[in-house]
Design a protein around this motif. Structure first.
Motif, PDB file in Angstrom:
ATOM      1  N   ARG A 131      -4.499  11.178  12.373  1.00 41.29           N
ATOM      2  CA  ARG A 131      -4.231   9.772  12.096  1.00 41.29           C
ATOM      3  C   ARG A 131      -3.697   9.572  10.682  1.00 41.29           C
ATOM      4  NH1 ARG A 131      -5.685   5.247  14.847  1.00 41.29           N
ATOM      5  NH2 ARG A 131      -5.630   3.292  13.691  1.00 41.29           N
ATOM      6  N   SER A 132      -4.312  10.276   9.717  1.00 45.20           N
ATOM      7  CA  SER A 132      -3.842  10.172   8.332  1.00 45.20           C
ATOM      8  C   SER A 132      -2.445  10.750   8.186  1.00 45.20           C
ATOM      9  CB  SER A 132      -4.813  10.900   7.400  1.00 45.20           C
ATOM     10  OG  SER A 132      -6.091  10.313   7.445  1.00 45.20           O
ATOM     11  N   ARG A 133      -2.181  11.865   8.861  1.00 41.99           N
ATOM     12  CA  ARG A 133      -0.869  12.487   8.786  1.00 41.99           C
ATOM     13  C   ARG A 133       0.195  11.564   9.364  1.00 41.99           C
ATOM     14  NH1 ARG A 133      -0.635  16.294  12.222  1.00 41.99           N
ATOM     15  NH2 ARG A 133       1.234  17.274  11.424  1.00 41.99           N
ATOM     16  N   GLN A 134      -0.112  10.942  10.499  1.00 40.79           N
ATOM     17  CA  GLN A 134       0.830  10.023  11.116  1.00 40.79           C
ATOM     18  C   GLN A 134       1.084   8.813  10.216  1.00 40.79           C
ATOM     19  OE1 GLN A 134       2.799   9.507  13.905  1.00 40.79           O
ATOM     20  NE2 GLN A 134       2.639  11.701  14.294  1.00 40.79           N
ATOM     21  N   ALA A 135       0.028   8.310   9.568  1.00 45.28           N
ATOM     22  CA  ALA A 135       0.187   7.155   8.679  1.00 45.28           C
ATOM     23  C   ALA A 135       1.110   7.495   7.515  1.00 45.28           C
ATOM     24  CB  ALA A 135      -1.179   6.704   8.167  1.00 45.28           C
ATOM     25  N   ILE A 136       0.948   8.689   6.952  1.00 49.80           N
ATOM     26  CA  ILE A 136       1.814   9.113   5.847  1.00 49.80           C
ATOM     27  C   ILE A 136       3.254   9.266   6.325  1.00 49.80           C
ATOM     28  CG2 ILE A 136       2.295  10.996   4.238  1.00 49.80           C
ATOM     29  CD1 ILE A 136      -0.722  11.470   4.090  1.00 49.80           C
ATOM     30  N   LYS A 137       3.447   9.856   7.515  1.00 47.37           N
ATOM     31  CA  LYS A 137       4.792  10.024   8.061  1.00 47.37           C
ATOM     32  C   LYS A 137       5.454   8.681   8.339  1.00 47.37           C
ATOM     33  CE  LYS A 137       5.409  13.223  11.168  1.00 47.37           C
ATOM     34  NZ  LYS A 137       5.198  14.053  12.387  1.00 47.37           N
ATOM     35  N   ILE A 138       4.654   7.720   8.843  1.00 51.93           N
ATOM     36  CA  ILE A 138       5.192   6.384   9.109  1.00 51.93           C
ATOM     37  C   ILE A 138       5.614   5.718   7.801  1.00 51.93           C
ATOM     38  CG2 ILE A 138       4.574   4.057   9.871  1.00 51.93           C
ATOM     39  CD1 ILE A 138       2.815   5.362  12.017  1.00 51.93           C
ATOM     40  N   GLN A 139       4.803   5.856   6.766  1.00 52.71           N
ATOM     41  CA  GLN A 139       5.134   5.274   5.469  1.00 52.71           C
ATOM     42  C   GLN A 139       6.426   5.871   4.911  1.00 52.71           C
ATOM     43  OE1 GLN A 139       2.385   6.164   2.313  1.00 52.71           O
ATOM     44  NE2 GLN A 139       2.960   4.369   1.129  1.00 52.71           N
ATOM     45  N   ASN A 140       6.545   7.181   4.972  1.00 49.00           N
ATOM     46  CA  ASN A 140       7.759   7.834   4.467  1.00 49.00           C
ATOM     47  C   ASN A 140       8.981   7.422   5.270  1.00 49.00           C
ATOM     48  OD1 ASN A 140       6.240   9.181   2.546  1.00 49.00           O
ATOM     49  ND2 ASN A 140       5.933  10.985   3.835  1.00 49.00           N
ATOM     50  N   TRP A 141       8.815   7.318   6.583  1.00 46.25           N
ATOM     51  CA  TRP A 141       9.941   6.947   7.440  1.00 46.25           C
ATOM     52  C   TRP A 141      10.390   5.517   7.142  1.00 46.25           C
ATOM     53  CZ3 TRP A 141       9.887   3.096  11.317  1.00 46.25           C
ATOM     54  CH2 TRP A 141      11.059   3.022  12.061  1.00 46.25           C
ATOM     55  N   ARG A 142       9.462   4.603   6.991  1.00 41.68           N
ATOM     56  CA  ARG A 142       9.811   3.200   6.724  1.00 41.68           C
ATOM     57  C   ARG A 142      10.513   3.047   5.376  1.00 41.68           C
ATOM     58  NH1 ARG A 142       4.780  -0.666   7.943  1.00 41.68           N
ATOM     59  NH2 ARG A 142       6.420  -2.240   7.693  1.00 41.68           N
ATOM     60  N   ASN A 143      10.181   3.902   4.430  1.00 39.46           N
ATOM     61  CA  ASN A 143      10.798   3.812   3.108  1.00 39.46           C
ATOM     62  C   ASN A 143      12.234   4.321   3.091  1.00 39.46           C
ATOM     63  OD1 ASN A 143       8.495   2.728   1.960  1.00 39.46           O
ATOM     64  ND2 ASN A 143       7.656   4.716   1.381  1.00 39.46           N
ATOM     65  N   ARG A 144      12.561   5.245   4.001  1.00 37.03           N
ATOM     66  CA  ARG A 144      13.889   5.855   3.924  1.00 37.03           C
ATOM     67  C   ARG A 144      14.823   5.497   5.081  1.00 37.03           C
ATOM     68  NH1 ARG A 144      10.820  10.304   5.984  1.00 37.03           N
ATOM     69  NH2 ARG A 144      11.684  11.073   7.952  1.00 37.03           N
ATOM     70  N   VAL A 145      14.330   4.847   6.127  1.00 42.77           N
ATOM     71  CA  VAL A 145      15.192   4.587   7.290  1.00 42.77           C
ATOM     72  C   VAL A 145      16.272   3.553   6.931  1.00 42.77           C
ATOM     73  CG1 VAL A 145      13.617   2.812   8.208  1.00 42.77           C
ATOM     74  CG2 VAL A 145      15.226   3.978   9.735  1.00 42.77           C
ATOM     75  N   ARG A 146      17.510   3.955   7.084  1.00 47.08           N
ATOM     76  CA  ARG A 146      18.652   3.087   6.797  1.00 47.08           C
ATOM     77  C   ARG A 146      19.824   3.528   7.692  1.00 47.08           C
ATOM     78  NH1 ARG A 146      15.052   1.262   4.373  1.00 47.08           N
ATOM     79  NH2 ARG A 146      14.959   0.288   2.297  1.00 47.08           N
ATOM     80  N   ASN A 147      20.669   2.551   8.041  1.00 49.75           N
ATOM     81  CA  ASN A 147      21.911   2.819   8.791  1.00 49.75           C
ATOM     82  C   ASN A 147      21.652   3.640  10.050  1.00 49.75           C
ATOM     83  OD1 ASN A 147      23.483   1.484   6.799  1.00 49.75           O
ATOM     84  ND2 ASN A 147      23.473   3.339   5.553  1.00 49.75           N
ATOM     85  N   HIS A 148      20.602   3.353  10.749  1.00 53.91           N
ATOM     86  CA  HIS A 148      20.252   4.067  11.970  1.00 53.91           C
ATOM     87  C   HIS A 148      20.661   3.253  13.190  1.00 53.91           C
ATOM     88  CE1 HIS A 148      17.068   1.308  10.918  1.00 53.91           C
ATOM     89  NE2 HIS A 148      16.539   1.414  12.107  1.00 53.91           N
ATOM     90  N   THR A 149      20.373   3.785  14.354  1.00 54.05           N
ATOM     91  CA  THR A 149      20.675   3.111  15.612  1.00 54.05           C
ATOM     92  C   THR A 149      19.374   2.768  16.320  1.00 54.05           C
ATOM     93  OG1 THR A 149      22.759   4.320  15.860  1.00 54.05           O
ATOM     94  CG2 THR A 149      21.845   3.303  17.839  1.00 54.05           C
ATOM     95  N   VAL A 150      19.246   1.523  16.739  1.00 55.10           N
ATOM     96  CA  VAL A 150      18.048   1.066  17.454  1.00 55.10           C
ATOM     97  C   VAL A 150      18.424   0.839  18.913  1.00 55.10           C
ATOM     98  CG1 VAL A 150      16.255  -0.695  17.617  1.00 55.10           C
ATOM     99  CG2 VAL A 150      17.129  -0.007  15.376  1.00 55.10           C
ATOM    100  N   VAL A 151      17.665   1.457  19.809  1.00 53.65           N
ATOM    101  CA  VAL A 151      17.886   1.309  21.250  1.00 53.65           C
ATOM    102  C   VAL A 151      16.735   0.493  21.826  1.00 53.65           C
ATOM    103  CG1 VAL A 151      18.161   2.491  23.456  1.00 53.65           C
ATOM    104  CG2 VAL A 151      19.119   3.503  21.379  1.00 53.65           C
ATOM    105  N   ILE A 152      17.057  -0.656  22.391  1.00 55.62           N
ATOM    106  CA  ILE A 152      16.056  -1.535  22.986  1.00 55.62           C
ATOM    107  C   ILE A 152      16.014  -1.281  24.490  1.00 55.62           C
ATOM    108  CG2 ILE A 152      15.265  -3.910  23.253  1.00 55.62           C
ATOM    109  CD1 ILE A 152      15.471  -2.994  20.353  1.00 55.62           C
ATOM    110  N   GLY A 153      14.922  -0.701  24.962  1.00 56.75           N
ATOM    111  CA  GLY A 153      14.797  -0.387  26.380  1.00 56.75           C
ATOM    112  C   GLY A 153      15.226   1.042  26.659  1.00 56.75           C
ATOM    113  N   TYR A 154      14.288   1.846  27.169  1.00 55.76           N
ATOM    114  CA  TYR A 154      14.594   3.252  27.416  1.00 55.76           C
ATOM    115  C   TYR A 154      14.513   3.563  28.907  1.00 55.76           C
ATOM    116  CZ  TYR A 154      15.224   8.062  25.853  1.00 55.76           C
ATOM    117  OH  TYR A 154      15.735   9.322  25.607  1.00 55.76           O
TER     118      TYR A 154
END
Length: 356
Positions: A131-154
């Motif tokens: 859980r702690s590892r995932q929280a750290i990964k989520i924090q890092n991802w939110r800080n650096r995610v830019r110019n990506h592609t979002v797919v709504i509905g899989y």
């Protein structure tokens, strides 16, 4: 429609403002698959190395130990002592009696014992720290995610669209999938995609997916009214993103464009048109399928105009040009607006599949 959209934003907690540890289970950052057998084998190997190292240290310093039988320690005795010591069994039949041997036990054997136990219970510790590892990964991802592609509905459309995006050179880490179906999200995560579980009509879910920083959105909802609400919310969050929407009924096309969609694909009419063509000229359908498969055959692509092509006709370039994009507007070849190629134009052309 807009009133319903505002109401949906007021209901529920704002996921975007929640701490990262509260998003575990909602946002999932993919990681490399690990073989269970390989993971267990690696832990066993580390445990054996710790045991071997400990036995060598004890054997080298064997004069500082006393055996209950009063005999000098053999290597087997040192190995036995190391095994019962590292496993914290400690029968007491072999004990350190000199100060140097006891000092080595404190400074060397004890850390090895801790390492040995950590290796053996590593699986439990890994679960506790996940859980702690995932929280750290989520924090890092939110800080650096830019110019990506979002797919709504899989669903079927979303998976196919994602495959086309990846085939065009986009990395899996640059694609975020939003869906409420956990089974669909598990499939996406297995392909290395970042996933967000939630209702895409809510602005906090879209912000959690980083829509405000996204370069493109692919909306493949199951209902046209859902697609409209998602498009309205996404366009409000990001006025610059390219939004591509799939709908079922062509009568909703103008509504989608008014909502902010750049491109609208009518799935039912497109499929029906191909079915009708296939009954008369099936080879045409094969060519269309070929153009839609970038990995093989031919594909439709877009590129910048080369300096040597400026001022010339689109029909006289080295590629088979289908259209010219000028100031965001697509003109077909032969249109009077694009009789001459201008600097800053982009050419829509046919290229060999698999070639960048």
């Amino acid at each position: 429609m807009r009133k319903r959209l505002r109401m949906s934003r007021l209901t529920g907690d704002d996921l975007f403002d929640k701490p990262d540890y509260a998003l575990v289970g909602i946002v999932k950052i993919p990681e490399l698959e690990k073989s269970p057998a390989r993971a267990i084998g690696r832990r066993v190997l580390w445990a054996l190395l710790a045991l071997l190292l400990c036995s060598l240290v004890v054997y080298i310093d064997r004069s500082g130990y006393r055996d209950a039988k009063g005999t000098t320690l053999s290597y087997l005795d040192a190995l036995y002592y190391s095994a019962v010591t590292l496993s914290t069994t400690g029968y007491g039949d072999i004990t350190p009696i000199t100060e140097s041997a006891r000092l080595i036990n404190v400074l060397f054997i004890t850390p090895l014992r801790v390492l040995f136990l950590i290796v053996l219970i590593g699986t439990t510790l890994e679960v506790l720290t996940e859980r702690s590892r995932q929280a750290i990964k989520i924090q890092n991802w939110r800080n650096r995610v830019r110019n990506h592609t979002v797919v709504i509905g899989y669903g079927t459309k979303g998976r196919t669209a994602t495959a086309a995006v990846l085939a065009d050179g986009v990395r899996p880490s640059e694609v975020v999938v939003v869906d409420e179906d956990q089974a669909a999200l598990d499939v996406a995560a297995a392909h290395g995609l970042v996933t967000v579980r939630g209702d895409a009509t809510k602005s906090d879910v879209l912000r959690l997916a980083g829509v405000q920083h996204a370069a493109a959105l692919v909306i493949a909802a199951n209902r046209d009214d859902t697609a409209v609400m998602v498009t309205l919310t996404a366009r409000e969050l990001n006025p610059r993103a390219k939004i591509v929407v799939s709908i079922r009924e062509s009568e909703n096309t103008h509504l989608m464009r008014q909502s902010g969609a750049n491109s609208v694909v009518v799935s039912s009419e497109t499929a029906g048109r191909l079915l009708g063509i296939a009954t008369i000229t099936p080879s045409v359908v094969e060519v269309v399928e070929d153009l839609l498969s970038p990995e093989e055959g031919y594909a439709i692509a877009e590129r910048e105009v080369e300096p040597s092509e400026t001022g010339g006709s689109p029909a006289h370039t080295r590629d088979l040009v289908l259209g010219v994009v000028r100031d965001g507007t697509l003109y077909r070849v032969g249109d009077s607006h694009v009789e001459e190629i201008e600097e800053g134009d982009r050419l829509l052309y046919v290229r060999q599949g698999g070639r960048a």
